[in-house]
Motif scaffolding. Structure first.
Motif, PDB file in Angstrom:
ATOM      1  N   HIS A  35       0.803  -1.230   0.000  1.00 17.64           N
ATOM      2  CA  HIS A  35       0.000   0.000   0.000  1.00 17.64           C
ATOM      3  C   HIS A  35       0.830   1.271   0.000  1.00 17.64           C
ATOM      4  N   TYR A  54      -7.078  -0.568   6.828  1.00 20.07           N
ATOM      5  CA  TYR A  54      -6.911   0.486   7.828  1.00 20.07           C
ATOM      6  C   TYR A  54      -7.976   0.396   8.917  1.00 20.07           C
ATOM      7  N   ILE A  63      -9.917   5.359   3.953  1.00 19.64           N
ATOM      8  CA  ILE A  63      -8.507   5.707   4.150  1.00 19.64           C
ATOM      9  C   ILE A  63      -7.646   5.038   3.082  1.00 19.64           C
ATOM     10  N   ARG A  65      -8.277   4.507   0.124  1.00 19.91           N
ATOM     11  CA  ARG A  65      -8.365   5.239  -1.142  1.00 19.91           C
ATOM     12  C   ARG A  65      -7.230   6.248  -1.306  1.00 19.91           C
ATOM     13  N   TYR A  66      -6.679   6.763  -0.181  1.00 27.47           N
ATOM     14  CA  TYR A  66      -5.631   7.770  -0.228  1.00 27.47           C
ATOM     15  C   TYR A  66      -4.228   7.193  -0.050  1.00 27.47           C
ATOM     16  N   SER A  67      -4.092   5.885  -0.040  1.00 25.85           N
ATOM     17  CA  SER A  67      -2.769   5.282   0.080  1.00 25.85           C
ATOM     18  C   SER A  67      -1.967   5.539  -1.191  1.00 25.85           C
ATOM     19  N   PRO A  68      -0.631   5.568  -1.100  1.00 26.89           N
ATOM     20  CA  PRO A  68       0.192   5.858  -2.284  1.00 26.89           C
ATOM     21  C   PRO A  68      -0.079   4.935  -3.462  1.00 26.89           C
ATOM     22  N   GLU A  71      -3.099   5.948  -5.857  1.00 27.50           N
ATOM     23  CA  GLU A  71      -2.935   6.990  -6.870  1.00 27.50           C
ATOM     24  C   GLU A  71      -2.486   6.370  -8.186  1.00 27.50           C
ATOM     25  N   GLU A  95     -14.978   4.478  -3.084  1.00 26.60           N
ATOM     26  CA  GLU A  95     -14.410   5.658  -2.422  1.00 26.60           C
ATOM     27  C   GLU A  95     -13.481   6.416  -3.355  1.00 26.60           C
ATOM     28  N   ALA A  96     -12.814   5.689  -4.262  1.00 30.01           N
ATOM     29  CA  ALA A  96     -11.889   6.314  -5.213  1.00 30.01           C
ATOM     30  C   ALA A  96     -12.611   6.869  -6.432  1.00 30.01           C
TER      31      ALA A  96
END
Length: 222
Positions: A35, A54, A63, A65-68, A71, A95-96
């Motif tokens: 992740h 998470y 949460i 969705r915002y992991s590196p 992207e 979420e993404a």
């Protein structure tokens, strides 16, 4: 050379090893993706596995969705890479905003764990071409927040565009219109709540009804 499929592990993932095993049984090469590492390591497709990423804090998948790594996954999905989100992975995809709608707490307010009867509605995606249209399969389902919801307009669009991928035969969690899984407009991103990786061997599951998701992608007869 086997087709390389990345399997993302978030903190709290439970089914990443099962997904990797399913890919291997289907003839592919599973590649672990961490992740915190944004590099996709030259994979040709990605699986976001089930679990409690998470700890499911805030909302399931919110949460993660915002992991590196996400992207990179989002960018690759927009470029056409096949992405499959299973259970918690489906929640992450919503979420993404790679898929519309959301997953909420089951209408019975209880965790559901059953061998679920499903109907394949769309066999034209990257993940379902191995199935026949309207084919019935049995795949394990295990979730506490698996009720798929969306506004009326979105639901109508999904139906009109044939983007409902699988539908429940006997609704276990209150999902609108019995929806168990959907796809994006391009058909490369699929999210579903049941666990196909737990139905790839007769010895350890209710038959092999889930194997087609992985065989569709890899194109190997098992």
């Amino acid at each position: 050379m086997p087709f390389r499929v990345g399997v993302v592990t978030f903190p709290g993932s439970l089914d990443d090893r099962d997904a990797a095993r399913a890919i291997r049984i289907a003839g592919g090469e599973p590649v672990p993706l961490w992740h915190a590492d944004p590099h996709l390591h030259d994979v040709g497709a990605i699986v976001l596995p089930g679990g409690f990423s998470y700890g499911d804090y805030l909302r399931c998948g919110a949460i993660a969705r915002y992991s590196p790594v996400m992207e990179s996954v989002i960018g690759a999905a927009h470029d056409g890479m096949p992405v499959l989100g299973i259970c918690n992975g489906f929640q992450v995809l919503c979420e993404a905003h790679l898929l519309p709608g959301a997953l909420i707490r089951n209408d019975r307010r209880r965790f559901v764990c059953v061998d679920q009867h499903l109907m394949v509605e769309n066999n034209r995606t990257a993940w379902t071409s191995d199935y026949r249209e309207h084919q019935k399969v049995v795949i394990p389902l295990k979730n506490g927040e698996g009720g798929y919801v969306a506004d009326q307009r979105t639901l109508d669009e999904l139906e009109a565009e044939g983007r409902v991928v699988v539908r429940y035969d006997g609704n276990p969690n209150g999902s609108y219109r019995d929806i168990a899984g959907i796809t994006n407009e391009a058909g490369n991103v699929v999210g579903l709540m049941p666990h196909p990786e737990h139905a790839v061997e007769a010895l350890t599951g209710p038959g092999v009804g889930g194997l087609g998701f992985f065989r569709s992608l890899i194109g190997v007869d098992a």
